[in-house]
Design an enzyme around this catalytic site. Sequence first.
Site, PDB file in Angstrom:
ATOM      1  N   ASP A 126      42.624 -38.286  71.674  1.00  0.00           N
ATOM      2  CA  ASP A 126      42.188 -37.038  70.667  1.00  0.00           C
ATOM      3  C   ASP A 126      41.382 -36.297  71.527  1.00  0.00           C
ATOM      4  O   ASP A 126      40.415 -36.572  72.084  1.00  0.00           O
ATOM      5  CB  ASP A 126      40.991 -37.919  69.842  1.00  0.00           C
ATOM      6  N   GLY A 145      47.774 -28.871  71.612  1.00  0.00           N
ATOM      7  CA  GLY A 145      47.043 -29.712  70.647  1.00  0.00           C
ATOM      8  C   GLY A 145      46.290 -29.001  69.824  1.00  0.00           C
ATOM      9  O   GLY A 145      45.689 -27.778  69.972  1.00  0.00           O
ATOM     10  N   HIS A 196      47.672 -15.151  64.929  1.00  0.00           N
ATOM     11  CA  HIS A 196      46.718 -15.142  63.926  1.00  0.00           C
ATOM     12  C   HIS A 196      45.339 -14.671  64.481  1.00  0.00           C
ATOM     13  O   HIS A 196      44.546 -14.431  63.731  1.00  0.00           O
ATOM     14  CB  HIS A 196      46.840 -16.362  63.352  1.00  0.00           C
ATOM     15  N   TYR A 256      41.961 -21.045  61.139  1.00  0.00           N
ATOM     16  CA  TYR A 256      42.805 -21.131  62.439  1.00  0.00           C
ATOM     17  C   TYR A 256      43.056 -19.835  63.365  1.00  0.00           C
ATOM     18  O   TYR A 256      42.786 -20.232  64.517  1.00  0.00           O
ATOM     19  CB  TYR A 256      44.191 -21.495  61.980  1.00  0.00           C
TER      20      TYR A 256
END
Length: 264
Positions: A47, A68, A109, A135
């Site tokens: 993680d 990731g 973005h 994001y």
Amino acid sequence: MRILMTGAAGKVGTLLRPRLAREGRTLRLSDIQPIEPGPGEEWVTADLADPDAVAEAMKGVDAVLHLGGQSREHPWADILRANIEGTQVLMEAAYREGVEHLVLMGSHHAAGYHTRPADGADLPDYAFPRPDTFYGVSKVVMEALGSLYHDRFGMNVTVIRLGTCNEGPVDTRGLATWISADDLTRLVEAGLTADGYHVVWGVSDSPRRWWSLEEAKAIGYVSHDSSEPFAAALIAEQGEPDLNEPLHHRAGGIFTLNELGGKW
């Protein structure tokens, strides 16, 4: 050479894995979703927001390809943990391990509210951040973290403002924003050996492209592919794109619309 690839179970990771395979190279794949490693690959579950797990994944690594995190718009808390905190944890682990080259997969973005230059020129390299989503904000922070770790610690960092990467463009917008998986591999390979700090647009050199490739070319990227072979079929199905509409006029396309439905 051992390269840590985070987010290896995702779409881009799946496209790049076989293309990045080389004699004498080991890909250490990392994600929270287990996948079966193939020849020349290792697997580790980590993680990104877990410093101990990331430090363990980083051991013995020569370079990092960071894919990731949350790959789409999510609530702020999810974006903060996976994309912002996760990238900082990764950068710190790489610094402590002595990793010198990192490629961070950013996004267009981060600059989504930029529009096509009125003079027909390309949208410049390092166009000032104008994120279109949470994001996108996380990708701006990624660029900032890469800059910090380069300037403070001398790490070599390339951030790719990725366009759309599929086997082929899926709509007429993609005729301008598409990068082939092979071209993305070429860009990643260039970034893995580039010295310094760079922000580059991740796009193939197609005739309808309007994002600059000068910085990408400066680090050694040479595009071999183009979206134009897909153009006739897509235009016959969807019509010639109206370059004044936000979908085609703004770097972020539909993500610059309020709730993805109306203009702000």
